[in-house]
Design a protein around this motif. Structure first.
Motif, PDB file in Angstrom:
ATOM      1  N   SER B 577       0.817  -1.212   0.000  1.00  0.00           N
ATOM      2  CA  SER B 577       0.000   0.000   0.000  1.00  0.00           C
ATOM      3  C   SER B 577       0.853   1.265   0.000  1.00  0.00           C
ATOM      4  N   GLY B 578       2.158   1.107  -0.088  1.00  0.00           N
ATOM      5  CA  GLY B 578       3.024   2.288  -0.238  1.00  0.00           C
ATOM      6  C   GLY B 578       3.364   2.980   1.061  1.00  0.00           C
ATOM      7  N   ILE B 579       2.842   2.453   2.179  1.00  0.00           N
ATOM      8  CA  ILE B 579       3.132   3.104   3.454  1.00  0.00           C
ATOM      9  C   ILE B 579       4.618   2.994   3.774  1.00  0.00           C
ATOM     10  N   LEU B 580       5.174   1.828   3.458  1.00  0.00           N
ATOM     11  CA  LEU B 580       6.578   1.594   3.778  1.00  0.00           C
ATOM     12  C   LEU B 580       7.454   2.622   3.062  1.00  0.00           C
ATOM     13  N   LYS B 581       7.071   2.915   1.829  1.00  0.00           N
ATOM     14  CA  LYS B 581       7.859   3.867   1.054  1.00  0.00           C
ATOM     15  C   LYS B 581       7.826   5.252   1.705  1.00  0.00           C
ATOM     16  N   GLU B 582       6.633   5.593   2.178  1.00  0.00           N
ATOM     17  CA  GLU B 582       6.518   6.905   2.828  1.00  0.00           C
ATOM     18  C   GLU B 582       7.328   6.945   4.115  1.00  0.00           C
ATOM     19  N   ILE B 583       7.315   5.816   4.836  1.00  0.00           N
ATOM     20  CA  ILE B 583       8.111   5.759   6.065  1.00  0.00           C
ATOM     21  C   ILE B 583       9.584   5.966   5.737  1.00  0.00           C
ATOM     22  N   MET B 584      10.010   5.345   4.621  1.00  0.00           N
ATOM     23  CA  MET B 584      11.422   5.405   4.265  1.00  0.00           C
ATOM     24  C   MET B 584      11.869   6.811   3.897  1.00  0.00           C
ATOM     25  N   GLN B 585      10.906   7.668   3.570  1.00  0.00           N
ATOM     26  CA  GLN B 585      11.317   9.046   3.293  1.00  0.00           C
ATOM     27  C   GLN B 585      11.796   9.732   4.551  1.00  0.00           C
ATOM     28  N   HIS B 586      11.239   9.297   5.678  1.00  0.00           N
ATOM     29  CA  HIS B 586      11.640   9.917   6.942  1.00  0.00           C
ATOM     30  C   HIS B 586      12.790   9.173   7.597  1.00  0.00           C
ATOM     31  N   LYS B 587      12.692   7.866   7.581  1.00  0.00           N
ATOM     32  CA  LYS B 587      13.685   7.076   8.298  1.00  0.00           C
ATOM     33  C   LYS B 587      14.010   5.822   7.519  1.00  0.00           C
ATOM     34  N   LEU B 588      15.201   5.307   7.736  1.00  0.00           N
ATOM     35  CA  LEU B 588      15.563   4.034   7.134  1.00  0.00           C
ATOM     36  C   LEU B 588      14.892   2.913   7.923  1.00  0.00           C
ATOM     37  N   VAL B 589      14.638   1.803   7.260  1.00  0.00           N
ATOM     38  CA  VAL B 589      13.935   0.700   7.913  1.00  0.00           C
ATOM     39  C   VAL B 589      14.855  -0.508   8.026  1.00  0.00           C
ATOM     40  N   PHE B 590      14.937  -1.078   9.222  1.00  0.00           N
ATOM     41  CA  PHE B 590      15.721  -2.300   9.436  1.00  0.00           C
ATOM     42  C   PHE B 590      14.815  -3.349  10.052  1.00  0.00           C
ATOM     43  N   ILE B 591      15.065  -4.602   9.708  1.00  0.00           N
ATOM     44  CA  ILE B 591      14.171  -5.670  10.154  1.00  0.00           C
ATOM     45  C   ILE B 591      14.969  -6.790  10.811  1.00  0.00           C
ATOM     46  N   GLU B 592      14.464  -7.254  11.950  1.00  0.00           N
ATOM     47  CA  GLU B 592      15.087  -8.401  12.599  1.00  0.00           C
ATOM     48  C   GLU B 592      14.669  -9.663  11.871  1.00  0.00           C
ATOM     49  N   THR B 593      15.628 -10.582  11.666  1.00  0.00           N
ATOM     50  CA  THR B 593      15.270 -11.870  11.093  1.00  0.00           C
ATOM     51  C   THR B 593      15.708 -12.955  12.066  1.00  0.00           C
ATOM     52  N   GLN B 594      15.369 -14.191  11.726  1.00  0.00           N
ATOM     53  CA  GLN B 594      15.755 -15.273  12.626  1.00  0.00           C
ATOM     54  C   GLN B 594      17.252 -15.575  12.533  1.00  0.00           C
ATOM     55  N   ASP B 595      17.886 -15.044  11.503  1.00  0.00           N
ATOM     56  CA  ASP B 595      19.320 -15.250  11.339  1.00  0.00           C
ATOM     57  C   ASP B 595      20.082 -14.252  12.217  1.00  0.00           C
ATOM     58  N   VAL B 596      20.922 -14.776  13.097  1.00  0.00           N
ATOM     59  CA  VAL B 596      21.596 -13.914  14.063  1.00  0.00           C
ATOM     60  C   VAL B 596      22.557 -12.946  13.376  1.00  0.00           C
ATOM     61  N   VAL B 597      23.283 -13.455  12.392  1.00  0.00           N
ATOM     62  CA  VAL B 597      24.286 -12.608  11.740  1.00  0.00           C
ATOM     63  C   VAL B 597      23.608 -11.439  11.021  1.00  0.00           C
ATOM     64  N   GLU B 598      22.526 -11.778  10.336  1.00  0.00           N
ATOM     65  CA  GLU B 598      21.796 -10.763   9.591  1.00  0.00           C
ATOM     66  C   GLU B 598      21.265  -9.689  10.551  1.00  0.00           C
ATOM     67  N   THR B 599      20.724 -10.159  11.672  1.00  0.00           N
ATOM     68  CA  THR B 599      20.159  -9.227  12.640  1.00  0.00           C
ATOM     69  C   THR B 599      21.238  -8.337  13.238  1.00  0.00           C
ATOM     70  N   THR B 600      22.387  -8.925  13.520  1.00  0.00           N
ATOM     71  CA  THR B 600      23.482  -8.130  14.072  1.00  0.00           C
ATOM     72  C   THR B 600      23.891  -7.036  13.105  1.00  0.00           C
ATOM     73  N   LEU B 601      23.952  -7.415  11.844  1.00  0.00           N
ATOM     74  CA  LEU B 601      24.320  -6.445  10.818  1.00  0.00           C
ATOM     75  C   LEU B 601      23.276  -5.330  10.748  1.00  0.00           C
ATOM     76  N   ALA B 602      22.009  -5.742  10.792  1.00  0.00           N
ATOM     77  CA  ALA B 602      20.922  -4.760  10.732  1.00  0.00           C
ATOM     78  C   ALA B 602      21.010  -3.806  11.920  1.00  0.00           C
ATOM     79  N   LEU B 603      21.275  -4.357  13.096  1.00  0.00           N
ATOM     80  CA  LEU B 603      21.368  -3.530  14.292  1.00  0.00           C
ATOM     81  C   LEU B 603      22.511  -2.535  14.190  1.00  0.00           C
ATOM     82  N   ASP B 604      23.612  -3.040  13.658  1.00  0.00           N
ATOM     83  CA  ASP B 604      24.786  -2.204  13.510  1.00  0.00           C
ATOM     84  C   ASP B 604      24.488  -1.002  12.624  1.00  0.00           C
ATOM     85  N   ASN B 605      23.847  -1.285  11.507  1.00  0.00           N
ATOM     86  CA  ASN B 605      23.520  -0.207  10.579  1.00  0.00           C
ATOM     87  C   ASN B 605      22.437   0.702  11.133  1.00  0.00           C
ATOM     88  N   TYR B 606      21.544   0.104  11.908  1.00  0.00           N
ATOM     89  CA  TYR B 606      20.506   0.910  12.565  1.00  0.00           C
ATOM     90  C   TYR B 606      21.174   1.942  13.464  1.00  0.00           C
TER      91      TYR B 606
END
Lengths: 312, 780
Positions: B577-606
């Motif tokens: 519905s395009g809401i995510l895109k609008e959110i991204m105009q204000h802030k970057l979006v990071f998502i936790e996944t079940q993969d620990v390495v991926e999540t750590t990377l996401a947190l780091d960039n967050y």
């Protein structure tokens, strides 16, 4: 889009920036100001560094628009470019009025902040909505202040706080000799061609002591010989923060009646009688340096506006 | 500063103390005096750890005739290091004031993975392989072999440690894991074994929960702790789950396959030794790399001597060298029978047959199409009739396997995890008849198309695992930022605390702003209730809420969802519905996944995005790794939004079985437990944003169910006390307005010490001036 300031943020800000510019030049007549705008991810120079409040305000009012992302880094880079040319005796200061809640930067802003720190640019930020970490960090690093406005009156208060210069930091103040002229006010009736407007004017001008050209306003730089022209109160006002005049001492009333003391019946400043109606001595103060007596009104005027004791 | 609490002089390393720390210490002191257990809730960021440490060490200093030992249990290695660092500060302060008699020995103990200094062992990737790598170098038979054959590798650090023998002690002081490693490197002693040895003598031991709660580990590490100890469980809001996990086992197909492989390997070993015994032939064509061609004849004789030992009983652990000890029995010490191993498994071959039959039986049970639930008694009866293994035999499986592996001199224990799991399972069902159930599920309910049979032995009774701890030690302190409702824990863990108190936070300003959002901007209710969660209106309203918030909140925002599947679904919808895109105009979006390495990377960039002013949103899941262990303090989390109430997956068979057990045994209603569990998770999630008093943050509970009293009242009191009635039933616009005002207010400079009417920092004089009474008045 935000409706917290009415009629709109930009109008409110512009109004107070105008007041700020006037106040700033009033307090620091020798200083110069340049305006930058940050919008659409780029920073643009609105006016170059200059000493004329009118031209800044005119440029500001003509360009009231906002759009897009803001980039703090671009702004700081631009500022750094301008302020780096300022000789070392000048304070380099940036006041950022930041309405956005984020910054969209092309590179590493931390490096830019370090660059500003290195060039001794003091950055202060006034936020409009909420505290942002990067702004706080910038202010902490460069020694500026960070504040967030609650509402319009608070914003006005915050912006005017920045008008008086900050306390000089020792390492900044490298002493330099600068050549300055103190022009005399021309006679009231004389007609001359002024160098700034290039037209003949009657009276109320100043004459450059070196080349005898006429200028309309002080402080300025002589168009002909390039000499910096100021008047002594200007200097005093600019430097009063550095060399404040000592507070005057209050004189106990009975010493007036002391027959041994040579009585000074009139205020040294306004020449009004120091005695209240009924020949009762009113409150009066004395300058510790020149021993001149002043009435309370003059005391306030001297300390708060003039910054220059007429006696000494 | 130093001050008196009743008869104890407390040394506190800072110049000022918070009033709640002071009252915390008073309560703690009373519990210690009474030699009883206590339950204390105090919000994070108020200095729980230092209050605990300084009171307990001071208490022990003031009573030199009967010094108490402090056993401090943390959840993670990171917390362990933080605790030790604070202790170090405290210790220096105490020495400065009391001189050398205040010296104590404090050490942290962790697994080999965190303590080993041998580079060849450390190269292994996970904990089990580091353990195995260590055993390969340090097992007694390996060292005996090395004594004869210098080509056999051993660990230099361990050899030095052994050579130093009783001289290998740590001088008094506070040792973090880092310090231990450094000390070990410098002296050339193995820090792991040194720490294990010193645990008995240390005044303060900091280690993980498992070392006390998991009987497999506790049997080795914590066996010799004195009774006069204070055990502290920090961040203990999930202690019941830790207890349950310690006694639960799950068996999958892979486990059974692995177990079969392990059994084949063991039988090969046994056969080779047997044959050799008969032939005494010199050609070692079968060497599998485990044992090297030396006195082969002894191998077989060893099997025989083991048999004799087993006849006498299983009292074999006492005289094992330290390096050979492995995990001990999974059942609790009191429940282990002190008798001889049954005759039918004394011989290695026979034991293997038993195990093969057991694995075969389990495999048969896994081939089911229906969900089955059984009690241990029924299961044991069924094993006995189908596989011919009786309960007593089952009970001894674990110890018997352990003994066999020692006899066979198997060092790569990480390869044998599968068969260990099976024996673990067997011993537990053989030992316990109550508080457990066995659940066989042919597939995951959420993905019914993928067959993934799993047999779970799940423990329902958290009090089982923790009972020995309560019985053995003088005082047990359970503390956390979120223990509400505080009366439920004694029932779950089945103990009687002498003190149970909840403290609030004294604040100079209202730096937390909890809100309950019940309606979207269109005034329709929002909820993640099952019948509402997929409603497009709710999804849209949640999206709108976040979109509005990202435009007014600076820096970092954290969002918690009730589950991964819900998060995936809602993010997909927002994307469409395009809401995510609008959110991204204000802030970057990071998502936790079940993969620990991926999540750590996401947190780091967050974090980087928050640092550089770009702003970011982190989507995360309640009960996930992030919700439990990661702090979003300062600008990393100015706002946390809890989308929905994080109930457990209520159709899960294990949960249902546990609920039933709790109802029957402890008279805890299903609804009560579920709400309690959901609300403590929610409190954990939102508690991530505020980690100190100087910090500030907003919390939005976005679900209409939070406005109900039964849910809300279970939140910790430090959140409740800031939840004003006006903030209980908000729509998006109202929440937005409150957020704006709050952020403006918080951005103003403030006085850290607080005004005269709300004193939040007490100096030594303040404390001397007032008795206990006035502190209490001030706090409550």
């Amino acid at each position: 889009s935000e409706t917290d300031f009415r009629p709109s943020r930009i109008v409110v800000i512009a109004k107070h920036v105008e007041a700020f510019i006037r106040e700033f030049f009033d307090q620091n007549p020798l200083s110069q100001v340049g305006l930058l705008t940050i919008k659409d991810g780029v920073a643009q120079c609105l006016t170059d560094l200059g000493g004329s409040p009118e031209s800044h305000i005119k440029a500001l009012m003509n360009k009231l628009e906002c759009s897009g992302d803001s980039s703090l880094q671009n702004a700081l880079d631009l500022v750094d470019g301008y302020l780096n040319q300022i000789p070392s005796y000048g304070h380099r200061e940036v006041l950022i009025l930041y309405a956005a809640l984020s910054t969209c930067d092309p590179g590493d802003i931390m490096e830019t902040i370090q660059k500003c720190k290195k060039s001794k640019i003091r950055c202060s930020v006034i936020g409009l909505a909420a505290e942002m970490f990067i702004c706080k960090h910038l202010c902490q690093e460069t020694g500026g202040t960070y504040s967030v406005a609650l509402d319009e009156s608070h914003f006005k208060e915050l912006i005017l706080e920045h008008a008086p210069p900050p306390p000089a930091i020792a390492e900044f103040a490298t002493a330099n000799l600068i050549k300055m002229g103190f022009p005399q006010r021309a006679a009231e009736g004389s007609i001359s061609i002024c160098s700034c407007h290039k037209e003949a004017k009657v009276g109320a001008g100043y004459t450059c002591p070196r080349c005898k050209a006429r200028v309309c306003e002080l402080p300025t730089e002589c168009r002909i010989c390039g000499l910096t022209l100021v008047s002594s109160p200007h200097l005093a006002r600019s430097y009063h923060h550095l060399f404040p005049i000592a507070p005057f001492d209050e004189v106990p009333p009975f010493s007036l009646n002391d027959p041994n003391h040579k009585l000074q019946r009139n205020c040294f400043g306004c020449q009004q009688s120091l005695l209240n109606p009924g020949n009762k001595p009113g409150l009066l103060v004395v300058c510790p340096k020149c021993k001149g007596y002043f009435c309370l009104d003059c005391d306030i005027y001297i300390h708060e506006s003039l910054h220059n004791c007429p006696g000494c | 500063m130093k001050f008196q609490i009743e008869d104890v002089t407390v040394y506190f390393p800072y110049d000022h103390i918070y009033p709640e720390q002071y009252s915390y210490m008073i309560e703690l002191k009373r519990a210690l005096d009474a030699k009883g257990h206590c339950l204390l809730e105090m919000p994070t960021g108020t200095g729980k750890t230092i209050a605990l440490l300084s009171l307990i060490t001071s208490y022990s200093l003031s009573k030199p005739q009967s010094p108490i030992k402090l056993i401090y249990c943390t959840r993670t290695v990171h917390e362990m290091e933080k605790t030790l660092a604070e202790l170090k500060l405290l210790h220096n302060y105490q020495i400065k004031h009391l001189g050398p008699q205040a010296r104590i020995l404090a050490i942290g103990l962790s697994s080999r993975k965190n303590l080993c200094v041998n580079p060849t062992v450390l190269a292994a990737e996970n904990r089990d392989s580091v353990d195995a790598g260590c055993r390969k170098l340090t097992a007694s038979w390996v060292r005996a072999m090395a004594a004869e054959n210098p080509n056999v590798p051993t660990c230099q650090f361990f050899e030095n440690y052994e050579k130093a023998a009783s001289a290998a002690v740590l001088p008094p002081g506070v040792y973090t894991l880092q310090d231990l490693r450094a000390f070990g490197k410098e002296k050339g002693w193995c820090p792991y074994f040194l720490a294990r040895h010193m645990v008995q003598f240390a005044n303060v031991v900091v280690y993980s929960y498992q070392y006390l709660l998991d009987p497999k580990v506790a049997g080795i590490i914590s066996k010799e702790m004195q009774k006069e100890s204070v055990v502290v469980f920090d961040e203990a809001h999930n202690i019941d789950n830790v207890c349950i996990e310690a006694l639960s086992v799950s068996v999958r197909r892979q486990t059974l396959e692995g177990a079969t492989r392990n059994l084949n390997r063991i039988s090969q070993e046994i056969d080779s030794r047997k044959n050799l015994f008969h032939k005494l032939g010199p050609k070692p064509t079968y060497a599998v790399g485990l044992f090297h061609g030396r006195f082969k004849a002894t191998d077989a004789s060893r099997l025989r001597s083991e048999y004799n030992r087993l006849v006498e009983g299983l009292a074999l652990r006492g005289n094992l060298p330290i390096t050979d000890t492995w995990l001990s029995n999974p059942a609790l010490p009191d429940d282990i029978l002190k008798e001889a191993v049954p005759g039918n498994i004394r011989r290695a071959e026979h034991f293997l047959h038993v195990l093969r039959r057991l694995v075969q039986y389990l495999r048969g049970r896994l081939e089911t199409d229906n969900v089955e639930k059984e009690s241990p008694v029924g299961f044991v009866a069924s094993i006995s009739s189908h596989a011919g293994i009786d309960q007593k035999t089952l009970k001894f499986c674990y110890d018997r396997l352990h003994s066999l592996m020692l006899t066979l001199e198997i060092t790569d224990t990480d390869e044998f995890l599968h068969i260990q799991t099976i024996c673990d399972f067997a011993t537990l069902i053989g030992t316990y008849a109550r508080g457990f159930s066995i659940i066989i599920e042919p597939f995951d309910e959420r993905m019914p198309h993928i067959p993934d049979p799993v047999l779970q032995l799940s423990c329902h009774d958290a009090s089982l695992a923790i009972k020995p701890v309560f019985d053995r030690f003088q005082s047990v302190v359970i503390t956390s930022g979120t223990l509400s409702p505080i009366d439920l824990y004694p029932r779950l863990l089945n103990f009687h605390p002498v003190v149970s108190r909840s403290f609030t936070m004294s604040l100079t300003r209202d730096c937390i702003c909890p809100m309950v959002l019940t309606r979207g901007s269109d005034q329709l209710p929002v909820s993640t209730k099952f019948d509402m969660r997929s409603d497009p209106g709710v999804v849209r309203n949640y999206g709108k809420l976040l979109l509005e918030m990202v435009s007014v909140v600076p820096d970092g925002i954290v969002c918690f969802f009730v589950s991964y599947s819900y998060m995936d679904g809602i993010i997909n919808t927002w994307n469409d519905s395009g809401i995510l895109k609008e959110i991204m105009q204000h802030k970057l979006v990071f998502i936790e996944t079940q993969d620990v390495v991926e999540t750590t990377l996401a947190l780091d960039n967050y974090r980087r995005a928050c640092d550089c002013g770009r702003g970011a949103v982190f989507f995360s899941v309640a009960r996930g790794k992030v919700a439990e262990g990661i702090d979003f303090d300062r600008h990393y989390g100015r706002l946390v939004i809890m989308f929905g109430v994080p109930f457990q997956y209520t159709l899960s068979k294990i949960l249902l079985a546990r609920l039933e057990y709790l109802r029957d045994t402890f008279q805890i209603k299903e609804g009560d437990f579920l709400t309690f569990d959901a609300l403590r998770q929610a409190a954990q999630c939102v508690g991530r944003v505020i980690r100190s008093k100087a910090d500030y943050g907003m919390m939005i509970f976005a679900d209409k169910r939070y406005s109900r009293h039964d849910k809300r009242s279970k939140l910790p009191s430090w959140i409740l006390s800031h939840l004003r009635d006006a903030n209980l039933n908000l729509s998006t616009d109202m929440a937005l307005h409150i957020a704006r005002e709050f952020l403006r207010k918080m951005a103003q400079p403030y006085d850290k010490t607080g005004g005269s009417d709300r004193k939040t920092l007490l100096s030594q004089e303040d404390l001397e001036k007032m008795g206990d009474g006035s502190v209490h008045e001030m706090l409550y």
